[in-house]
Design a protein around this motif. Structure first.
Motif, PDB file in Angstrom:
ATOM      1  N   ASN A  57       0.703  -1.225   0.076  1.00 58.17           N
ATOM      2  CA  ASN A  57       0.057  -0.008   0.099  1.00 58.17           C
ATOM      3  C   ASN A  57       0.879   1.181  -0.090  1.00 58.17           C
ATOM      4  O   ASN A  57       2.008   1.207   0.373  1.00 58.17           O
ATOM      5  N   TYR A  82      -3.990   0.903  -2.737  1.00 60.40           N
ATOM      6  CA  TYR A  82      -4.173  -0.107  -2.215  1.00 60.40           C
ATOM      7  C   TYR A  82      -4.053  -1.171  -3.107  1.00 60.40           C
ATOM      8  O   TYR A  82      -4.767  -1.419  -3.942  1.00 60.40           O
ATOM      9  N   CYS A  83      -2.876  -2.013  -2.960  1.00 66.18           N
ATOM     10  CA  CYS A  83      -2.722  -3.129  -4.246  1.00 66.18           C
ATOM     11  C   CYS A  83      -3.711  -4.459  -3.684  1.00 66.18           C
ATOM     12  O   CYS A  83      -3.643  -4.830  -2.617  1.00 66.18           O
ATOM     13  N   LEU A 116       5.242   2.349  -2.727  1.00 65.49           N
ATOM     14  CA  LEU A 116       4.560   1.179  -2.075  1.00 65.49           C
ATOM     15  C   LEU A 116       5.134   0.479  -1.085  1.00 65.49           C
ATOM     16  O   LEU A 116       6.187   0.109  -1.339  1.00 65.49           O
TER      17      LEU A 116
END
Length: 136
Positions: A57, A82-83, A116
């Protein structure tokens, strides 16, 4: 002497391992997909498509520049990321700089990057840079 040489070699290999891109950075892709005027040019909503490893994230930063008559309109903004492991649309708002010029429909330059993180590390790639057509 041999122990010192071995220790130095091990330290160098450890540092090299830290500098090698992680698998997550290789798997992260980003594409700028659209730009839409907001509030008559006060801002532009930029949408990117991001694919990144689930569990990571962070955020995407945007910078936008566009010729406005004999001047340049510019601004910056960001959006959370937000992956999920699959492609997803992320929209961030770029505000025209206060005291500057408004954005208009037409071609602009957009650039930025994504940060990230996991609980262990952060990755500051990929970067994106190119032209985008701003629409209404």
């Amino acid at each position: 002497m041999r122990r010192v040489t071995t220790t130095i070699a091990l330290l160098c290999l450890s540092l090299f391992a830290l500098l090698v891109p992680t698998a997550a950075s290789a798997a992260t892709t980003v594409e700028v997909t659209s730009a839409k005027l907001v509030a008559r040019g006060v801002a532009v909503d930029i949408t990117i498509t991001v694919t990144c490893e689930s569990g990571r994230n962070g955020g995407a930063e945007f910078s936008l520049r566009q010729r406005s008559d004999n001047h340049v309109a510019y601004g910056s903004g960001w959006a959370p990321v937000y992956c999920t492991g699959s492609a997803q649309a992320v929209t961030g708002r770029v505000y025209a700089e206060a005291g500057g010029y408004a954005f208009n429909r037409g071609i602009a330059l957009v650039n930025g990057g994504i940060e990230l993180c996991t609980e262990i590390d952060c990755d500051y790639s990929p970067r994106f840079d190119g032209e985008i057509r701003i629409t209404r």
